[in-house]
Design a protein around this motif. Structure first.
Motif, PDB file in Angstrom:
ATOM      1  N   LEU A  19      32.256  41.163  46.352  1.00 29.93           N
ATOM      2  CA  LEU A  19      32.228  42.579  46.011  1.00 29.93           C
ATOM      3  C   LEU A  19      33.152  43.298  46.980  1.00 29.93           C
ATOM      4  N   LEU A  20      34.081  44.067  46.428  1.00 33.67           N
ATOM      5  CA  LEU A  20      34.998  44.859  47.232  1.00 33.67           C
ATOM      6  C   LEU A  20      34.793  46.313  46.848  1.00 33.67           C
ATOM      7  N   LEU A  21      34.191  47.073  47.754  1.00 35.27           N
ATOM      8  CA  LEU A  21      33.917  48.488  47.500  1.00 35.27           C
ATOM      9  C   LEU A  21      33.214  48.686  46.156  1.00 35.27           C
ATOM     10  N   ASN A  22      32.172  47.903  45.939  1.00 36.80           N
ATOM     11  CA  ASN A  22      31.316  47.957  44.748  1.00 36.80           C
ATOM     12  C   ASN A  22      31.972  47.407  43.480  1.00 36.80           C
ATOM     13  N   GLN A  23      33.108  46.760  43.580  1.00 38.02           N
ATOM     14  CA  GLN A  23      33.758  46.120  42.430  1.00 38.02           C
ATOM     15  C   GLN A  23      33.772  44.616  42.655  1.00 38.02           C
ATOM     16  N   TYR A  24      33.423  43.875  41.629  1.00 36.30           N
ATOM     17  CA  TYR A  24      33.332  42.423  41.710  1.00 36.30           C
ATOM     18  C   TYR A  24      34.691  41.776  41.451  1.00 36.30           C
ATOM     19  N   ILE A  25      35.050  40.805  42.279  1.00 33.16           N
ATOM     20  CA  ILE A  25      36.257  39.996  42.099  1.00 33.16           C
ATOM     21  C   ILE A  25      35.816  38.541  42.109  1.00 33.16           C
ATOM     22  N   ARG A  27      35.849  34.376  42.184  1.00 31.58           N
ATOM     23  CA  ARG A  27      36.394  33.439  43.161  1.00 31.58           C
ATOM     24  C   ARG A  27      37.834  33.043  42.821  1.00 31.58           C
ATOM     25  N   ARG A  28      38.113  32.818  41.542  1.00 31.93           N
ATOM     26  CA  ARG A  28      39.455  32.410  41.127  1.00 31.93           C
ATOM     27  C   ARG A  28      40.479  33.491  41.442  1.00 31.93           C
ATOM     28  N   CYS A  29      40.169  34.749  41.136  1.00 30.60           N
ATOM     29  CA  CYS A  29      41.089  35.850  41.430  1.00 30.60           C
ATOM     30  C   CYS A  29      41.217  36.072  42.932  1.00 30.60           C
ATOM     31  N   GLU A  30      40.126  35.930  43.644  1.00 29.45           N
ATOM     32  CA  GLU A  30      40.165  36.068  45.097  1.00 29.45           C
ATOM     33  C   GLU A  30      41.132  35.046  45.699  1.00 29.45           C
ATOM     34  N   GLU A  31      41.014  33.797  45.267  1.00 30.64           N
ATOM     35  CA  GLU A  31      41.887  32.746  45.786  1.00 30.64           C
ATOM     36  C   GLU A  31      43.337  32.989  45.395  1.00 30.64           C
ATOM     37  N   GLU A  32      43.552  33.439  44.162  1.00 27.94           N
ATOM     38  CA  GLU A  32      44.916  33.716  43.715  1.00 27.94           C
ATOM     39  C   GLU A  32      45.505  34.902  44.479  1.00 27.94           C
ATOM     40  N   LEU A  33      44.677  35.899  44.736  1.00 26.31           N
ATOM     41  CA  LEU A  33      45.118  37.089  45.461  1.00 26.31           C
ATOM     42  C   LEU A  33      45.631  36.736  46.858  1.00 26.31           C
ATOM     43  N   VAL A  34      44.895  35.916  47.571  1.00 20.62           N
ATOM     44  CA  VAL A  34      45.291  35.597  48.950  1.00 20.62           C
ATOM     45  C   VAL A  34      46.409  34.566  49.030  1.00 20.62           C
ATOM     46  N   GLN A  55      40.655  53.984  45.193  1.00 17.95           N
ATOM     47  CA  GLN A  55      40.609  55.360  44.688  1.00 17.95           C
ATOM     48  C   GLN A  55      39.293  55.657  43.984  1.00 17.95           C
ATOM     49  N   GLN A  56      38.773  54.707  43.216  1.00 17.54           N
ATOM     50  CA  GLN A  56      37.473  54.890  42.570  1.00 17.54           C
ATOM     51  C   GLN A  56      36.368  55.058  43.613  1.00 17.54           C
ATOM     52  N   PHE A  57      36.432  54.257  44.653  1.00 14.95           N
ATOM     53  CA  PHE A  57      35.430  54.336  45.717  1.00 14.95           C
ATOM     54  C   PHE A  57      35.458  55.715  46.377  1.00 14.95           C
ATOM     55  N   LEU A  58      36.639  56.209  46.665  1.00 16.74           N
ATOM     56  CA  LEU A  58      36.765  57.517  47.307  1.00 16.74           C
ATOM     57  C   LEU A  58      36.266  58.647  46.414  1.00 16.74           C
ATOM     58  N   GLN A  59      36.478  58.532  45.105  1.00 15.29           N
ATOM     59  CA  GLN A  59      35.994  59.556  44.178  1.00 15.29           C
ATOM     60  C   GLN A  59      34.475  59.574  44.086  1.00 15.29           C
ATOM     61  N   GLU A  60      33.856  58.390  44.230  1.00 12.48           N
ATOM     62  CA  GLU A  60      32.404  58.301  44.144  1.00 12.48           C
ATOM     63  C   GLU A  60      31.729  58.770  45.426  1.00 12.48           C
ATOM     64  N   ALA A  61      32.452  58.750  46.528  1.00 11.51           N
ATOM     65  CA  ALA A  61      31.868  59.102  47.834  1.00 11.51           C
ATOM     66  C   ALA A  61      31.652  60.582  47.988  1.00 11.51           C
TER      67      ALA A  61
END
Length: 61
Positions: A19-25, A27-34, A55-61
Protein backbone atom coordinates in the motif's frame (compact mmCIF):
# COMPACT_ATOMS: atom_id res chain seq x y z
CA UNK A 1 -8.54 -16.06 3.67
CA UNK A 2 -6.80 -13.06 2.14
CA UNK A 3 -8.63 -10.24 0.47
CA UNK A 4 -7.73 -9.47 -3.14
CA UNK A 5 -7.17 -5.83 -3.96
CA UNK A 6 -7.11 -4.07 -7.31
CA UNK A 7 -3.69 -2.79 -8.33
CA UNK A 8 -3.55 0.94 -9.05
CA UNK A 9 -0.95 0.38 -11.77
CA UNK A 10 -2.30 -2.58 -13.80
CA UNK A 11 -5.84 -3.10 -12.38
CA UNK A 12 -5.19 -6.80 -11.68
CA UNK A 13 -6.67 -8.21 -8.49
CA UNK A 14 -4.15 -9.91 -6.21
CA UNK A 15 -3.50 -10.44 -2.54
CA UNK A 16 0.24 -9.74 -2.44
CA UNK A 17 1.64 -6.26 -2.79
CA UNK A 18 2.12 -2.97 -0.98
CA UNK A 19 0.00 0.00 0.00
CA UNK A 20 1.41 3.36 -1.04
CA UNK A 21 -0.50 6.29 0.45
CA UNK A 22 -3.68 4.17 0.63
CA UNK A 23 -3.31 2.84 -2.94
CA UNK A 24 -2.51 -0.81 -3.57
CA UNK A 25 0.35 -1.82 -5.90
CA UNK A 26 0.68 -5.53 -6.69
CA UNK A 27 3.97 -7.39 -6.22
CA UNK A 28 4.53 -7.70 -9.99
CA UNK A 29 4.17 -3.94 -10.58
CA UNK A 30 6.28 -3.17 -7.53
CA UNK A 31 9.10 -5.34 -8.87
CA UNK A 32 8.78 -3.89 -12.36
CA UNK A 33 8.75 -0.35 -10.95
CA UNK A 34 12.03 -0.75 -9.09
CA UNK A 35 13.78 -2.57 -11.95
CA UNK A 36 12.74 -0.38 -14.90
CA UNK A 37 15.59 1.78 -16.22
CA UNK A 38 14.88 5.52 -16.05
CA UNK A 39 15.40 5.93 -19.79
CA UNK A 40 12.44 3.68 -20.68
CA UNK A 41 8.92 4.94 -21.39
CA UNK A 42 7.51 2.52 -18.82
CA UNK A 43 9.44 4.39 -16.11
CA UNK A 44 7.72 7.65 -17.09
CA UNK A 45 4.32 5.93 -16.90
CA UNK A 46 5.11 4.60 -13.43
CA UNK A 47 6.33 8.04 -12.37
CA UNK A 48 3.09 9.68 -13.50
CA UNK A 49 0.98 7.09 -11.67
CA UNK A 50 2.98 7.65 -8.45
CA UNK A 51 2.47 11.40 -8.88
CA UNK A 52 -1.30 10.79 -9.24
CA UNK A 53 -1.28 8.72 -6.03
CA UNK A 54 0.52 11.54 -4.22
CA UNK A 55 -1.91 14.19 -5.51
CA UNK A 56 -4.94 12.09 -4.51
CA UNK A 57 -3.47 11.64 -1.04
CA UNK A 58 -2.94 15.38 -0.63
CA UNK A 59 -6.51 16.14 -1.73
CA UNK A 60 -7.91 13.69 0.83
CA UNK A 61 -5.81 15.14 3.67
Amino acid sequence: MTEELQCYMCNDETSTGILLLNQYICRRCEEELVSTPVDQLKYEIFKRKIKDIWQQFLQEA
